[in-house]
Every structure is written in C-alpha cells, then in structure tokens.
Design an enzyme around this catalytic site. Sequence first.
Site, mmCIF file in Angstrom:
data_model
loop_
_atom_site.group_PDB
_atom_site.id
_atom_site.type_symbol
_atom_site.label_atom_id
_atom_site.label_comp_id
_atom_site.label_asym_id
_atom_site.label_seq_id
_atom_site.Cartn_x
_atom_site.Cartn_y
_atom_site.Cartn_z
ATOM 1 N N VAL A 126 -4.662 18.719 -3.155
ATOM 2 C CA VAL A 126 -3.469 18.223 -1.733
ATOM 3 C C VAL A 126 -3.734 16.208 -2.297
ATOM 4 O O VAL A 126 -4.844 16.545 -2.369
ATOM 5 C CB VAL A 126 -4.056 18.828 -0.680
ATOM 6 C CG1 VAL A 126 -3.241 18.214 0.614
ATOM 7 C CG2 VAL A 126 -4.104 20.306 -0.805
ATOM 8 N N CYS A 127 -2.615 15.694 -1.844
ATOM 9 C CA CYS A 127 -2.693 14.388 -2.014
ATOM 10 C C CYS A 127 -2.148 14.018 -1.048
ATOM 11 O O CYS A 127 -2.104 15.091 0.369
ATOM 12 C CB CYS A 127 -2.212 13.775 -3.328
ATOM 13 S SG CYS A 127 -0.241 13.966 -3.793
ATOM 14 N N TYR A 128 -1.622 12.956 -0.341
ATOM 15 C CA TYR A 128 -0.594 12.404 0.359
ATOM 16 C C TYR A 128 0.821 13.524 0.489
ATOM 17 O O TYR A 128 1.448 13.797 1.498
ATOM 18 C CB TYR A 128 -0.139 10.902 1.085
ATOM 19 C CG TYR A 128 -1.753 9.968 0.830
ATOM 20 C CD1 TYR A 128 -2.074 10.025 2.007
ATOM 21 C CD2 TYR A 128 -2.356 9.651 -0.329
ATOM 22 C CE1 TYR A 128 -3.410 9.352 2.551
ATOM 23 C CE2 TYR A 128 -4.042 9.368 -0.900
ATOM 24 C CZ TYR A 128 -3.713 8.730 1.336
ATOM 25 O OH TYR A 128 -4.757 8.393 0.962
#
Length: 102
Positions: free
Chosen positions: A65-67
């Site tokens: 997961v990132c932004y």
Amino acid sequence: MTAFKHLSINQLIHMTEDEPQPQIVDIRDAASFQAGHILGSVNLTNENLAHFIADADMDAPLVVVCYHGVSSQGAASYLIEQGFDDVYSLDGGYTAWSTAHA
C-alpha cells in the site's frame, strides 16, 4: 518469476476475510502511517526492510500500500525479486482505502 498483481479495495476486503490473512505493508512515510493506516498493516521502510523480509511468510499473500497505488507497484516488483510468491499492489492506495471507509 511472476509479476505482482493489482488488487482493488473490494478484493482486499474479501481477501482479509479469508485464510490465510494477507500480510499488508504500507510504504508511506511514518507520519502518514501514524495518521491512519489499514488495520494490521506494517509500515515498511528502508530501515526495517531486511528484518521484515527475514521474518515474513514468503508464501502468504502480500499486499503493498502507498498513497495512490503508484509507488506500491515498484515496491511490489522488488518484493517479488526478494522471493515473495503472491504479491499485490493496492489500486488507489491508502487514499482510496480511506475514502471507501469514511
């Protein structure tokens, strides 16, 4: 070597209801992670990467997961190169997750 797979928010919700539970790593900065993150996720950084890889289940699903779902793709590819078998990049990232759970 296989490539990572894309995962939608709905697919992640269903995946977290199944066994084995996916490992979720959040590659955002520490302040963003502290402000909010997916329950059970680990804030994966350059500092704890080697430790995480050493302790992780290489066969269990791994969701990155990132932004917004862009940076996670590179991280997912890297984690496959490190030996993880079942790696996903969360489409829309934490931004989409938090919107869906608002």
